[in-house]
Design a protein around this motif. Structure first.
Motif, PDB file in Angstrom:
ATOM      1  N   GLY A 226      16.442  10.742  18.194  1.00 53.52           N
ATOM      2  CA  GLY A 226      15.523   9.967  17.373  1.00 53.52           C
ATOM      3  C   GLY A 226      14.247   9.657  18.132  1.00 53.52           C
ATOM      4  O   GLY A 226      13.352  10.491  18.248  1.00 53.52           O
ATOM      5  N   PHE A 227      14.147   8.443  18.670  1.00 53.74           N
ATOM      6  CA  PHE A 227      12.954   8.008  19.412  1.00 53.74           C
ATOM      7  C   PHE A 227      13.331   7.621  20.834  1.00 53.74           C
ATOM      8  O   PHE A 227      14.400   7.047  21.070  1.00 53.74           O
ATOM      9  CB  PHE A 227      12.309   6.802  18.724  1.00 53.74           C
ATOM     10  CG  PHE A 227      11.860   7.061  17.325  1.00 53.74           C
ATOM     11  CD1 PHE A 227      10.647   7.687  17.074  1.00 53.74           C
ATOM     12  CD2 PHE A 227      12.636   6.684  16.238  1.00 53.74           C
ATOM     13  CE1 PHE A 227      10.224   7.925  15.774  1.00 53.74           C
ATOM     14  CE2 PHE A 227      12.230   6.920  14.942  1.00 53.74           C
ATOM     15  CZ  PHE A 227      11.021   7.544  14.707  1.00 53.74           C
ATOM     16  N   SER A 228      12.443   7.892  21.782  1.00 50.75           N
ATOM     17  CA  SER A 228      12.664   7.455  23.154  1.00 50.75           C
ATOM     18  C   SER A 228      12.569   5.939  23.234  1.00 50.75           C
ATOM     19  O   SER A 228      11.696   5.317  22.605  1.00 50.75           O
ATOM     20  CB  SER A 228      11.624   8.075  24.093  1.00 50.75           C
ATOM     21  OG  SER A 228      11.844   9.455  24.246  1.00 50.75           O
ATOM     22  N   PRO A 354      14.158  11.519  13.928  1.00 50.98           N
ATOM     23  CA  PRO A 354      13.171  10.478  13.632  1.00 50.98           C
ATOM     24  C   PRO A 354      12.458  10.635  12.302  1.00 50.98           C
ATOM     25  O   PRO A 354      12.139  11.745  11.876  1.00 50.98           O
ATOM     26  CB  PRO A 354      12.168  10.637  14.783  1.00 50.98           C
ATOM     27  CG  PRO A 354      12.210  12.109  15.083  1.00 50.98           C
ATOM     28  CD  PRO A 354      13.645  12.525  14.874  1.00 50.98           C
ATOM     29  N   PHE A 355      12.188   9.511  11.651  1.00 51.96           N
ATOM     30  CA  PHE A 355      11.286   9.404  10.509  1.00 51.96           C
ATOM     31  C   PHE A 355      10.022   8.697  10.986  1.00 51.96           C
ATOM     32  O   PHE A 355      10.106   7.660  11.657  1.00 51.96           O
ATOM     33  CB  PHE A 355      11.911   8.575   9.385  1.00 51.96           C
ATOM     34  CG  PHE A 355      12.746   9.347   8.405  1.00 51.96           C
ATOM     35  CD1 PHE A 355      12.239   9.706   7.168  1.00 51.96           C
ATOM     36  CD2 PHE A 355      14.043   9.712   8.718  1.00 51.96           C
ATOM     37  CE1 PHE A 355      13.005  10.408   6.248  1.00 51.96           C
ATOM     38  CE2 PHE A 355      14.823  10.408   7.808  1.00 51.96           C
ATOM     39  CZ  PHE A 355      14.299  10.763   6.559  1.00 51.96           C
ATOM     40  N   ALA A 361       6.803   4.744  13.958  1.00 49.99           N
ATOM     41  CA  ALA A 361       8.220   5.065  13.853  1.00 49.99           C
ATOM     42  C   ALA A 361       8.836   4.258  12.719  1.00 49.99           C
ATOM     43  O   ALA A 361       8.582   3.059  12.590  1.00 49.99           O
ATOM     44  CB  ALA A 361       8.924   4.731  15.172  1.00 49.99           C
ATOM     45  N   GLN A 362       9.670   4.906  11.891  1.00 52.62           N
ATOM     46  CA  GLN A 362      10.297   4.233  10.763  1.00 52.62           C
ATOM     47  C   GLN A 362      11.804   4.090  10.923  1.00 52.62           C
ATOM     48  O   GLN A 362      12.361   3.036  10.624  1.00 52.62           O
ATOM     49  CB  GLN A 362       9.997   4.987   9.470  1.00 52.62           C
ATOM     50  CG  GLN A 362       8.526   5.023   9.113  1.00 52.62           C
ATOM     51  CD  GLN A 362       7.931   3.640   8.916  1.00 52.62           C
ATOM     52  OE1 GLN A 362       8.437   2.830   8.130  1.00 52.62           O
ATOM     53  NE2 GLN A 362       6.854   3.349   9.622  1.00 52.62           N
ATOM     54  N   GLY A 363      12.487   5.139  11.367  1.00 57.74           N
ATOM     55  CA  GLY A 363      13.930   5.037  11.483  1.00 57.74           C
ATOM     56  C   GLY A 363      14.558   6.343  11.891  1.00 57.74           C
ATOM     57  O   GLY A 363      13.868   7.341  12.143  1.00 57.74           O
ATOM     58  N   THR A 377      18.087  13.920  -1.326  1.00 57.84           N
ATOM     59  CA  THR A 377      17.801  12.528  -0.969  1.00 57.84           C
ATOM     60  C   THR A 377      18.346  12.270   0.429  1.00 57.84           C
ATOM     61  O   THR A 377      19.455  12.693   0.758  1.00 57.84           O
ATOM     62  CB  THR A 377      18.484  11.573  -1.961  1.00 57.84           C
ATOM     63  OG1 THR A 377      17.922  11.779  -3.263  1.00 57.84           O
ATOM     64  CG2 THR A 377      18.276  10.117  -1.555  1.00 57.84           C
ATOM     65  N   THR A 378      17.573  11.583   1.258  1.00 54.89           N
ATOM     66  CA  THR A 378      18.011  11.273   2.615  1.00 54.89           C
ATOM     67  C   THR A 378      17.771   9.799   2.906  1.00 54.89           C
ATOM     68  O   THR A 378      16.757   9.226   2.487  1.00 54.89           O
ATOM     69  CB  THR A 378      17.257  12.133   3.650  1.00 54.89           C
ATOM     70  OG1 THR A 378      17.477  13.507   3.351  1.00 54.89           O
ATOM     71  CG2 THR A 378      17.754  11.848   5.063  1.00 54.89           C
ATOM     72  N   PHE A 379      18.698   9.191   3.627  1.00 52.40           N
ATOM     73  CA  PHE A 379      18.608   7.788   4.010  1.00 52.40           C
ATOM     74  C   PHE A 379      18.374   7.680   5.516  1.00 52.40           C
ATOM     75  O   PHE A 379      18.929   8.467   6.279  1.00 52.40           O
ATOM     76  CB  PHE A 379      19.906   7.050   3.654  1.00 52.40           C
ATOM     77  CG  PHE A 379      20.283   7.160   2.207  1.00 52.40           C
ATOM     78  CD1 PHE A 379      19.808   6.235   1.282  1.00 52.40           C
ATOM     79  CD2 PHE A 379      21.103   8.184   1.755  1.00 52.40           C
ATOM     80  CE1 PHE A 379      20.144   6.335  -0.055  1.00 52.40           C
ATOM     81  CE2 PHE A 379      21.452   8.294   0.415  1.00 52.40           C
ATOM     82  CZ  PHE A 379      20.969   7.362  -0.497  1.00 52.40           C
ATOM     83  N   TYR A 380      17.572   6.693   5.913  1.00 51.39           N
ATOM     84  CA  TYR A 380      17.440   6.450   7.348  1.00 51.39           C
ATOM     85  C   TYR A 380      17.730   5.003   7.702  1.00 51.39           C
ATOM     86  O   TYR A 380      17.550   4.092   6.890  1.00 51.39           O
ATOM     87  CB  TYR A 380      16.066   6.880   7.883  1.00 51.39           C
ATOM     88  CG  TYR A 380      14.835   6.141   7.384  1.00 51.39           C
ATOM     89  CD1 TYR A 380      14.500   4.878   7.858  1.00 51.39           C
ATOM     90  CD2 TYR A 380      13.965   6.753   6.484  1.00 51.39           C
ATOM     91  CE1 TYR A 380      13.353   4.228   7.444  1.00 51.39           C
ATOM     92  CE2 TYR A 380      12.805   6.116   6.058  1.00 51.39           C
ATOM     93  CZ  TYR A 380      12.505   4.853   6.551  1.00 51.39           C
ATOM     94  OH  TYR A 380      11.361   4.206   6.135  1.00 51.39           O
TER      95      TYR A 380
END
Length: 458
Positions: A226-228, A354-355, A361-363, A377-380
């Motif tokens: 995802g994110f660092s 990552p989103f 950064a969102q999720g 459809t995708t959920f984060y």
């Protein structure tokens, strides 16, 4: 309506907000501190929306069917709308019933209220007013009853439920009307205006056992970074909780030893973080297309209707829009709450990826239905709760060296870099008081007096 005015008129409305927003509110609003007159928030500049990477703009053009000019304008409009919605949320208090953007360039901001007397103040902010029956707090209370019922009577026939701010009601996605009715009855909320969306889709988490890029858990299952993030002196990355349990080891795309799951929550939430060894370095980078990268500058939460893009090790880089926040999803493994639903496609192996919205950064990808051939459809899992729960600091382009680790949100009144703030929270800084406009993790260079897109003087 914002969509009917030139950009100059929209900026003028932003500048005038401090003087106008409370002038027509009823007496019940007296308890809410009035906004302080001042300069236009400059949200696009503050959160980096005006300098979007070319890779994001190209993907938005492809997936949202936009022209180059529309893609650029959309990111700027979404950033400014988030600030205006935050100011109105603070001013309206319990009467606030949600906000969303619409139109190809997201130029139209709508703010919902339970009191028609708020209409003039909302329009003075350059937004359309929607007068509705239920406030956001009431809707969330109804959804919480569904969350509680799901713990007792979880069923695959009712896999998704959420607060739909545009429709001003709670919605249940079910395989049949009968299944939805039984779920609503079990929650004790019959007759409270709950809507039903019948769909055969049953979201699933998106990990699999196929080799490829990204990272592997215990040498087998594959997910996406995802994110660092950092915690004290430890570097690592945020990802999905269903990808691994605490203590599980990971290897990277190059089959080299990588790290260990330090913490993981699934179900209830779908969040985890992996601490990496010295061979790996945290960066603000996110993979885009063709080996190119985009970078994140913070974690300001996007509004319903805003554009988002996702990166994953199976399907790469795709974009769509936010459909609703605070969504509960009943996966086969258990119910997860607080997710955000999007129109972005994803497939197994993309989990944890990552989103991003603009430079924010969102999720991290949780699950969904459909695929990137036919759409889905995708959920984060939103990133801010993940950072707060695990005490992590997001690695960003704007974070200065030495940014402190996040603190307990209730531990101190003073603003602090690294702390996750929710809209409506108040802090003190340099002898003044400020109220938060948008959910975000504070960056070292984002002190309240320098980020009017995120903080309002009170």
């Amino acid at each position: 309506m914002v969509g009917r005015h030139a950009a100059r008129s929209r900026r003028a409305a932003l500048t005038a907000l401090g003087a106008l927003v409370l002038t027509t509110l009823p007496a019940a609003a007296a308890a809410a501190p009035p906004p302080v007159p001042g300069a236009q928030p400059g949200a696009a500049r503050t959160v980096g929306a005006g300098q979007a990477p070319a890779q994001m703009l190209r993907a938005m053009q492809r997936d949202l069917n936009l022209t180059p000019g529309q893609a650029t304008a959309r990111l700027v409009n979404e950033a400014e709308a988030g600030t205006r919605a935050g100011m109105l949320r603070n001013a309206l208090g319990d009467r606030f019933a949600g906000a969303w953007v619409s139109g190809a360039t997201a130029a139209e901001l709508t703010v919902a209220t339970t009191d028609a007397a708020d209409t003039a103040a909302i329009r003075a902010q350059g937004a359309e007013a929607a007068v509705v029956e239920r406030g956001l707090g009431e809707l969330r209370a109804v959804k919480e009853k569904l969350d509680a019922a799901a713990v007792r009577t979880r069923t695959p026939e009712t896999p998704v439920w959420y607060v739909d701010v545009k429709a001003n009601r709670v919605m249940v996605q079910a395989t049949s009307e009968r299944a939805a009715s039984a779920f609503v009855k079990a929650a004790g909320i019959a007759g409270q205006g709950v809507g039903v969306r019948v769909s055969p889709d049953r979201p699933r988490v998106l990990a699999d056992l196929v080799g490829g890029d990204a990272y592997y858990i215990d040498g087998q299952a594959r997910c996406s970074i995802g994110f660092s993030v950092t915690k004290d002196d430890q570097q690592g990355f945020a990802t999905a909780g269903h990808c691994g349990t605490p203590g599980a080891t990971t290897t990277g795309f190059n089959e080299a030893d990588q790290g260990t799951f330090e913490a993981s929550t699934f179900p209830v939430k779908d969040m985890a973080w992996v601490g990496v060894n010295a061979d790996w370095a945290a960066t603000p980078d996110v993979q885009a297309e063709g080996g190119e990268k985009v970078q994140v500058a913070g974690s300001v939460e996007a509004l319903v209707g805003a554009s988002v893009c996702r990166s994953g090790s199976t399907t790469g880089w795709h974009c769509g829009t936010v459909q609703q926040h605070d969504t509960s999803v009943s996966y086969p493994q258990g119910t997860v709450g607080g997710l955000t639903e999007t129109t972005v496609c994803a497939e197994p192996g993309d989990s944890g990826g990552p989103f991003v919205a603009g430079a924010q950064a969102q999720g991290t990808t949780s699950g969904g239905s459909g695929d990137c051939t036919n759409g889905g459809t995708t959920f984060y899992q939103p990133i801010n709760p993940l950072l707060s729960d695990f005490g992590l600091t997001l690695k960003t382009t704007s974070a200065s060296a030495g940014t402190p680790a996040p603190q307990d949100n209730a531990a101190a009144d003073a603003w602090a870099a690294g702390r996750v703030y929710e809209a409506g929270a108040t802090v003190s800084h340099a002898g003044l008081r400020y109220r938060c406009l948008q959910n975000h993790q504070a960056q070292g260079v984002w002190s309240p007096e320098s980020t009017p897109a995120l903080w309002q003087r009170v």
